[in-house]
Motif scaffolding. Structure first.
Motif, PDB file in Angstrom:
ATOM      1  N   LYS A   1       0.831  -1.191   0.000  1.00 12.28           N
ATOM      2  CA  LYS A   1       0.000   0.000   0.000  1.00 12.28           C
ATOM      3  C   LYS A   1       0.869   1.246   0.000  1.00 12.28           C
ATOM      4  O   LYS A   1       1.933   1.278   0.575  1.00 12.28           O
ATOM      5  N   HIS A   2       0.354   2.278  -0.662  1.00 11.16           N
ATOM      6  CA  HIS A   2       1.124   3.514  -0.749  1.00 11.16           C
ATOM      7  C   HIS A   2       1.510   4.020   0.626  1.00 11.16           C
ATOM      8  O   HIS A   2       2.614   4.499   0.837  1.00 11.16           O
ATOM      9  N   GLU A   3       0.603   3.942   1.590  1.00 19.79           N
ATOM     10  CA  GLU A   3       0.889   4.460   2.927  1.00 19.79           C
ATOM     11  C   GLU A   3       2.044   3.719   3.563  1.00 19.79           C
ATOM     12  O   GLU A   3       2.791   4.259   4.367  1.00 19.79           O
TER      13      GLU A   3
ATOM     14  N   ASP B   1      -2.347  11.383  10.169  1.00 20.15           N
ATOM     15  CA  ASP B   1      -2.973  12.245   9.167  1.00 20.15           C
ATOM     16  C   ASP B   1      -3.854  13.320   9.790  1.00 20.15           C
ATOM     17  O   ASP B   1      -3.975  14.426   9.250  1.00 20.15           O
TER      18      ASP B   1
ATOM     19  N   GLU C   1      -3.637  17.190   8.778  1.00 16.15           N
ATOM     20  CA  GLU C   1      -4.812  17.878   8.250  1.00 16.15           C
ATOM     21  C   GLU C   1      -5.013  19.232   8.928  1.00 16.15           C
ATOM     22  O   GLU C   1      -5.484  20.192   8.302  1.00 16.15           O
TER      23      GLU C   1
ATOM     24  N   GLY D   1       1.506  11.709   4.510  1.00 15.60           N
ATOM     25  CA  GLY D   1       0.094  11.470   4.776  1.00 15.60           C
ATOM     26  C   GLY D   1      -0.592  10.734   3.643  1.00 15.60           C
ATOM     27  O   GLY D   1       0.055  10.170   2.747  1.00 15.60           O
ATOM     28  N   ASN D   2      -1.917  10.734   3.657  1.00 20.27           N
ATOM     29  CA  ASN D   2      -2.671  10.018   2.633  1.00 20.27           C
ATOM     30  C   ASN D   2      -2.498  10.686   1.276  1.00 20.27           C
ATOM     31  O   ASN D   2      -1.864  11.740   1.151  1.00 20.27           O
ATOM     32  N   ASP D   3      -3.081  10.081   0.245  1.00 19.17           N
ATOM     33  CA  ASP D   3      -2.878  10.585  -1.115  1.00 19.17           C
ATOM     34  C   ASP D   3      -3.377  12.017  -1.286  1.00 19.17           C
ATOM     35  O   ASP D   3      -2.796  12.804  -2.036  1.00 19.17           O
ATOM     36  N   SER D   4      -4.448  12.376  -0.586  1.00 17.22           N
ATOM     37  CA  SER D   4      -4.971  13.734  -0.681  1.00 17.22           C
ATOM     38  C   SER D   4      -3.989  14.743  -0.110  1.00 17.22           C
ATOM     39  O   SER D   4      -3.759  15.812  -0.694  1.00 17.22           O
TER      40      SER D   4
ATOM     41  N   THR E   1      -0.732  14.285   0.204  1.00 21.13           N
ATOM     42  CA  THR E   1       0.414  14.318  -0.697  1.00 21.13           C
ATOM     43  C   THR E   1       0.129  15.199  -1.908  1.00 21.13           C
ATOM     44  O   THR E   1       0.980  15.973  -2.350  1.00 21.13           O
TER      45      THR E   1
ATOM     46  N   GLY F   1       3.316   7.785  -3.515  1.00 20.89           N
ATOM     47  CA  GLY F   1       1.889   8.015  -3.680  1.00 20.89           C
ATOM     48  C   GLY F   1       1.321   7.300  -4.888  1.00 20.89           C
ATOM     49  O   GLY F   1       1.743   6.196  -5.248  1.00 20.89           O
ATOM     50  N   THR F   2       0.398   7.932  -5.551  1.00 22.04           N
ATOM     51  CA  THR F   2      -0.267   7.329  -6.702  1.00 22.04           C
ATOM     52  C   THR F   2       0.615   7.438  -7.936  1.00 22.04           C
ATOM     53  O   THR F   2       1.604   8.179  -7.959  1.00 22.04           O
TER      54      THR F   2
END
Length: 769
Positions: free
Chosen positions: A258-260, A527, A531, A566-569, A571, A609-610
């Motif tokens: 997983k990316h994370e 995260d 945020e 952090g998560n994809d958002s 990043t 990430g993605t």
């Protein structure tokens, strides 16, 4: 950990009163105890280094080490296992050295208990000693750790940990490496073993002193089976359909992560020996004077501060130095306000000495209680002198800080930080920031004393303060965001984030610098914390710091790198702010190794990430820069660049992965295989090379001969053959896998051709008799 300010001793039942370990005792450096004698047969040494309050070290003890000790109740005589509790530095108080620890006072106490156990249990069964050390690991209080001790040695160990002997033993523990380390750090026969952190028993059972024991026979058989099965990976490759898309190829050939999980956070157990960046990284600061009798110079320490009429130079006249006994005598005889001013000014001057301030003498004399009471005397001069003296006391060791907090200093200091007189308010806030900077527990106690509310009240009046005062406010914010074991509560950080959004825009560079470090501490967590920074709007301002001096670039990069974990958002928010385009300019012009390393770390987290985010890195033309760093950069930067390329190999499309070949990454990868001794970097490089070759073979087969030649011409094949002799199981496995899958075909094809020719010849001979 919670604190109850209503109790007479706020640490009753929480922190045992073991703070006299530093007082009046000279330090004697003792050599590490030897726990074995000369042995016949093979001898293997295993050195384990960790922090007693490091979560990953404690997890390893629980899941790997304790099960091993339980199974091997009697260690083989040739297996020498030593645990090294680690401190991160030292300080000096009254000529005596004391250790400092990554996770505060409690960790130092547990570390010293482990050191003293090593000394006073060295003649016992090694398994019993190691089990005791493992029991102490990670305990929440010293009382819990003491329950791990038993027998005649218990009192000796406890006494040792509470005096200079334990301090000396902890300071004598060796740091295992001159670079960054991830704990636990395990060295086997002097060589770091990453595999031992994952499969300790399996690695130990490969050692000569252990491999023939009954407990290791099953492990040995399983290891052989694993090595034999490597050749079977070719079958999966041959059975793959040529028409597979990227997703199918990944499922067929790659270890999907997983990316994370690809993103590497700076954990609480990551340690680096480095020079501090100055006051921006200091958790505590002292208000000192160079000439004890020169009041003008003394007052210049608070540069730019308007002291007001009440605290004018004329009123703060020089006084003769009083001894502690004279001060006690005066304060015990119904003193006038002038008497109190004279006493506390004399005390403050003593504590403001540059070298060896008599902090312990003041504590032992009981005058710290008088200083705390003076904070509530309705006289500005008395309050100011007492706040200054307390500031320097709480700038000392953890035990000295705790003495002031136990005496009740925190709450009145927080109240005075909102005083109408700017000088008193700044000095009191300075002391509060020192307390918060000591540890996570004291940071949270400052919050319980309404420290955050006081800071936000000051923010509402920030335009009224001098630059010096605002700098103290920004530094207090950074200490309130600091420490990770545990993090500050999320609601507290949410309030602090609002104040930081204002401070990062201040005109003073020092204020912006401390505020940016505060944001980096805020984002160094889950995260939800990251945020908060995004919602507060600070990130766009911090990105602009990348065009400033290095003092601002460093915390800006650390902050943006944290956000990218952090998560994809989250990043994506870094990418959307235009960070990647700025990276090119920054990496081309900087001469700082630390800045370059932080840049590589940030980019590696974005690449984790993605695939769209990976493409953004490629479009920004950062890949050739990473390749060049891997080839000729500083070794720390090379390590970070290896992570970036490894993340690209694990998460990219076939086209993105092959871009590494087009950017001449193969010579850099081969050079890394030949020159680096860092096992993590070797693993990264081998994984990257394997995935690149597999991708070319599957999707770009017409380039396979070119890739073969590049690897051989740059010494890659020789390195792979050499790495098959590595003591590291994972390095051996990956090198073996690359050779068998990509460099055995020519030989096998030739053997097949010879076999067919031989068979044809035999058949022909059968008809010519």
């Amino acid at each position: 950990m919670s604190f109850n300010p209503s109790k007479s001793s706020i640490f009753s039942g929480i922190f045992p009163k073991m703070f006299l370990i530093y007082l009046g005792i000279s330090t004697v450096i003792l050599s590490a105890p030897t726990i074995f004698s000369a042995l016949d047969g093979p001898v293997d040494t295993v050195d384990i280094t960790g922090f007693s309050k490091c979560s990953s070290t404690s997890r390893w003890f629980r899941t790997q080490f304790l099960p091993f000790l339980k199974e091997f109740q009697q260690l083989p005589r040739g297996l020498i296992i030593t645990y090294h509790p680690l401190s991160i530095g030292s300080g000096t108080n009254n000529g005596s050295k004391y250790a400092t620890c990554e996770n505060g006072w409690l960790e130092c106490q547990l570390n010293k208990l482990q050191c003293c156990s090593k000394k006073y249990m060295q003649n016992q069964n090694p398994t019993i000693l190691l089990t005791t050390v493992a029991c102490i690991q990670g305990k929440d209080t010293v009382d819990q750790a003491l329950q791990c001790l038993a027998g005649n040695s218990k009192n000796l160990i406890q006494k040792c940990a509470n005096n200079a002997e334990g301090e000396a033993l902890l300071l004598a523990e060796p740091f295992p490496h001159n670079d960054s380390i991830a704990l636990p750090w395990i060295k086997i026969n002097g060589i770091r073993s990453y595999e031992a952190t994952k499969q300790f028993k399996t690695v130990i059972c490969t050692l000569k002193s252990v491999k023939d024991t009954e407990n290791c026979l099953k492990v040995k058989s399983a290891t052989k089976l694993t090595k034999m099965s490597l050749s079977e990976t070719k079958l999966a490759r041959d059975n793959a359909d040529d028409g597979k898309d990227d997703a199918g190829r990944l499922q067929q050939y790659k270890n999907l992560t997983k990316h994370e999980e690809l993103r590497r956070r700076r954990t609480e157990c990551s340690v680096e020996i480095r020079k501090q960046k100055g006051a921006d990284l200091m958790m505590k600061r002292r208000n000192i004077i160079d000439n004890e009798d020169d009041l003008d110079e003394c007052e210049s320490e608070n540069e730019g501060t308007d002291k007001g009429d009440k605290l004018s130079n004329q009123q703060m006249s020089n006084t003769n130095r009083l001894s502690n006994d004279e001060i006690k005598q005066i304060l015990s005889a119904n003193p006038s306000e002038d008497d109190m001013i004279r006493c506390f000014e004399s005390l403050r001057k003593s504590l403001s000495k540059t070298k060896n301030p008599p902090i312990d003498d003041v504590i032992q004399s009981g005058l710290i209680n008088a200083l705390v009471q003076a904070l509530r005397v309705q006289n500005d001069r008395v309050q100011y002198e007492a706040a200054w003296a307390l500031t320097n006391i709480v700038s000392g060791t953890t035990s000295q800080t705790m003495s002031a907090v136990e005496a009740g200093a925190c709450a009145p200091l927080v109240e005075l930080s909102c005083h109408s007189d700017g000088q008193i308010a700044e000095q009191a806030l300075w002391a509060v920031a020192n307390i918060a900077g000591d540890s996570a527990q004291l940071r949270d106690y400052v919050n319980e004393c309404h420290g955050v509310e006081a800071l936000m009240h000051l923010m509402s009046r920030i335009d009224q303060f001098t630059t010096s005062h605002v700098r103290t406010i920004a530094w207090a914010f950074s200490n309130m965001c600091r420490h990770k074991n545990p993090h500050a509560p999320l609601p507290v950080l949410k309030v602090l984030a609002k104040g930081l959004a204002v401070l990062v825009k201040h005109s003073d560079r020092q204020v912006r610098q401390d505020a940016c470090w505060a944001v980096s501490y805020l984002t160094d967590g889950p995260d939800e914390q990251i945020e908060l920074a995004r919602e507060s709007g600070v990130l766009s301002t911090i990105v602009s710091y990348l065009d400033e001096s290095e003092n601002l670039i460093a915390p800006a990069l650390r902050t943006l790198g944290n956000v990218a974990t952090g998560n994809d958002s989250l990043t994506q928010s870094v990418i959307d702010l235009g960070v990647l385009d700025r990276m090119v300019q920054l990496m081309e012009k900087t001469r700082s190794t630390s800045i370059m390393k932080e840049c590589c770390w940030l980019i590696s987290n974005i690449i984790a990430g993605t695939q769209k985010q990976i493409q953004a890195v490629l479009d920004a033309h950062l890949l050739p820069i990473l390749v060049n760093i891997l080839k000729s950069g500083d070794h720390k930067c090379q390590f970070e660049a290896s992570w970036a390329l490894s993340n690209l190999a694990q998460g990219g499309t076939s086209r993105q992965i092959v871009a590494m070949m087009e950017e001449n990454a193969v010579p850099a990868l081969c050079q890394a295989l030949n020159t680096t001794h860092n096992q993590d970097m070797l693993n990264n490089t081998l994984e990257t090379l394997y995935t690149l070759m597999l991708t070319v073979q599957t999707s770009y087969s017409h380039k396979m001969d070119i890739l073969h030649d590049e690897v051989e011409e740059n010494g890659g094949l020789d390195a792979l053959e050499r790495l098959q002799e590595s003591q590291s199981e994972s390095i051996y496995t990956q090198a073996y896998r690359i050779i068998t899958q990509f460099f055995g075909d020519d030989e096998n094809d030739q053997n097949d051709e010879n076999s067919r020719a031989s068979a044809a010849g035999n058949a022909q001979n059968q008809w010519n008799f």
